[in-house]
Design an enzyme around this catalytic site. Structure first.
Site, PDB file in Angstrom:
ATOM      1  N   SER A  76     -18.935  70.255  16.839  1.00 39.16           N
ATOM      2  CA  SER A  76     -20.269  70.434  16.753  1.00 39.16           C
ATOM      3  C   SER A  76     -20.955  70.919  18.204  1.00 39.16           C
ATOM      4  CB  SER A  76     -20.431  68.422  16.459  1.00 39.16           C
ATOM      5  OG  SER A  76     -20.410  68.299  18.188  1.00 39.16           O
ATOM      6  N   LYS A  77     -22.031  70.453  18.330  1.00 36.52           N
ATOM      7  CA  LYS A  77     -23.207  70.858  18.514  1.00 36.52           C
ATOM      8  C   LYS A  77     -22.762  70.312  20.641  1.00 36.52           C
ATOM      9  CE  LYS A  77     -27.301  72.727  16.833  1.00 36.52           C
ATOM     10  NZ  LYS A  77     -27.228  72.417  15.807  1.00 36.52           N
ATOM     11  N   ARG A  78     -22.374  69.178  20.672  1.00 39.26           N
ATOM     12  CA  ARG A  78     -21.959  68.679  21.596  1.00 39.26           C
ATOM     13  C   ARG A  78     -20.728  69.100  22.381  1.00 39.26           C
ATOM     14  NH1 ARG A  78     -17.963  65.416  21.747  1.00 39.26           N
ATOM     15  NH2 ARG A  78     -17.233  65.108  19.745  1.00 39.26           N
ATOM     16  N   HIS A  79     -20.129  70.240  21.575  1.00 48.45           N
ATOM     17  CA  HIS A  79     -19.214  71.037  22.181  1.00 48.45           C
ATOM     18  C   HIS A  79     -20.091  72.286  22.605  1.00 48.45           C
ATOM     19  CE1 HIS A  79     -16.324  68.943  19.315  1.00 48.45           C
ATOM     20  NE2 HIS A  79     -15.545  68.713  21.125  1.00 48.45           N
ATOM     21  N   GLY A  80     -20.986  72.990  22.836  1.00 47.12           N
ATOM     22  CA  GLY A  80     -21.968  73.625  23.832  1.00 47.12           C
ATOM     23  C   GLY A  80     -22.570  74.400  22.552  1.00 47.12           C
TER      24      GLY A  80
END
Ligand code: GLU
Length: 468
Positions: free
Chosen positions: A237-241
């Site tokens: 997801s976005k939180r992985h960059g």
């Protein structure tokens, strides 16, 4: 038989790396077999589909060099065709109108759950012979018995029991077709021989096969590829960059590196890491795609990017670097030929963003030495050494790397300094920063006039008491 594959994204967001990898595998499989690769935009979800997402997908495909032989086909342009097949389905008894209301369905569902049964439609309208009516949905008459065997190229044999499958809704109350139905009609009409897609669709496959059989179409072969995980093993997801292809582009990644990275996320050929496109096309086989999910590896992507920055022709890199410099406001006419700057930086930058940062110093009209540490480095260098060098620079017989190197060396030796001790204040004086390629290359690129002027003004600034 000509192999025909398709990439069928729903334009409800950016092209993320999972989708890009699916597209790549379909593309590679088609290219390897001299087949056809088709792009289909599944935009029937009018509420969630946006033209911006369509653009982002097309842009992402173009950036990655995933060219398609047919399409893009838009499902929203095919509603007449879906209606036509739907009528055939109903006329032939493969589908029926269902008038159960939402409330009724929910009530029955709750009762099934209370009885600890698997909740699903109870087929109440299946043989009721309802005609069309406002709000009536159309359901597919799924076979009641037997099994559907999916010989998946990645997952192996998966067997589904028909009595476990619902009579799924294929047209909503407003007459619009649902996803599973449009995919079936399109895969049939477009003559798709191999469906390569994410394994989140595996459960749709037996339903789609049953509908294709009802249409007398031969179901394609299927390959369901596992999703991509974050480094922590959680769903990406976005939180992985960065997850969108365009974000990687904006961060200065090259398509060559991204493609190479994506092909290896879930596929391998021995322990080879670097693949040209021709190599991966020749070597790729959908059967070798791993059944287990792969995790992203940003360090490896960076390593691959660095490899391609180093090895692609400088002129090619320069063309791609130019927009990054323009975005920083650099005027490329105010400095050396960009290709020469790129040659000096190819070993020193891992991304185009980094390279643009390092290249920018060659296009600044003026240098500002605002870091006190850098000011101190100049101030602690003997003024006569700097002054001698400015003179040597001004009078050097030629402005070549060799001549510059010799001038620095002579000035350093004469004043009892090491080469490095003199090179660093010069670097700061001529670039305004403490980081640049070797001093002779840096000065050669900047040109004699700039170097002499900047060196003189740095001396004047650092030693004001000796100003004339
Ligand atoms: N439109 C679907 C998606 O974006 C893919 C459907 C398919 O490949 O069959 O998930």
């Amino acid at each position: 038989m000509t192999i025909r594959t398709r990439f069928a994204p729903s334009p409800t967001g950016y092209l993320h790396i999972g989708g890009a990898r699916t597209a790549l595998y379909s593309w590679l499989f088609a290219r390897k077999h001299q087949g056809r690769f088709i792009l289909r935009i599944e935009d029937t979800d009018l509420e969630r589909s946006t033209p911006e997402s369509v653009d982002a997908i097309l842009e992402g495909m173009a950036f990655l060099g995933l060219d398609y032989d047919e399409g893009p086909f838009y499902q929203t342009a095919r509603f007449d065709r879906y209606r036509e097949v739907l009528s055939e389905f109903i006329a032939q008894g493969h589908a029926y109108y269902c008038t159960c209301t939402k409330a009724e369905l929910e009530e029955r569902r709750a009762a099934q759950i209370a009885r600890k049964e698997k909740p699903r439609y109870d087929r109440r309208c299946r043989d009721a012979g309802h005609g069309p009516s406002p709000q009536a949905v159309v359901r597919f008459k799924n076979p009641l018995e037997g099994t559907v065997v999916v010989d998946d190229a990645v997952k192996g044999r998966v067997v589904f029991r028909n009595d476990e499958l619902d009579d799924l809704v294929i047209a909503r109350g407003d007459g619009t077709p649902t996803y599973n139905f449009t995919v079936v009609v399109d895969d049939m009409d477009m003559g798709i021989t191999h469906v390569i897609r994410g394994d989140d669709h595996l459960n749709n496959t037996p339903r789609q096969i049953n509908m294709l059989r009802a249409l007398d179409a031969t179901p394609p072969a299927y390959a369901h590829i596992p999703m991509i995980l974050g480094e922590d093993g959680a769903r990406l997801s976005k939180r992985h960059g960065a997850v969108s292809v365009m974000q990687y582009r904006d961060e200065g990644y090259l398509p060559e590196a991204l493609i190479n990275y994506l092909v290896r996320l879930g596929w391998a050929h021995g322990d080879q890491e670097i693949f040209t496109r021709a190599e991966m096309t020749a070597l790729f086989d959908i059967k070798d795609v791993h059944a287990a999910a792969a995790a992203i590896n940003p360090k490896k992507l960076l390593w691959l990017n660095q490899h391609y920055i180093k090895t692609l022709p400088a002129a090619d890199i320069a063309k791609r670097l130019a927009p990054f410099l323009a975005a920083r406001g650099a005027d490329l006419t105010a400095g050396p030929a960009l290709v020469e700057v790129v040659t000096a930086l190819q070993e020193r930058a891992k991304t185009l963003v980094e390279m643009a940062e390092q290249a920018h110093i060659f296009y600044k009209p003026e240098t500002v030495i605002d870091d006190p540490k850098n000011q101190a480095i100049i101030a602690s260098t003997p003024r006569p050494a700097l002054a001698a060098l400015a003179e040597a620079f001004a009078t050097a017989p030629a402005w070549t790397r060799e001549a510059i190197h010799a001038a620095v060396e002579t000035a350093a030796t004469t004043h009892g300094l090491t080469f490095g001790k003199l090179a660093q204040p010069i670097r700061i004086a001529v670039t305004g920063t403490a980081v640049s390629p070797p001093i002779d290359i840096t000065c050669a690129l900047l040109g004699r006039e700039r170097c002499v002027l900047r060196l003189k003004s740095a001396i004047a600034l650092a030693f004001p008491e000796t100003r004339p």
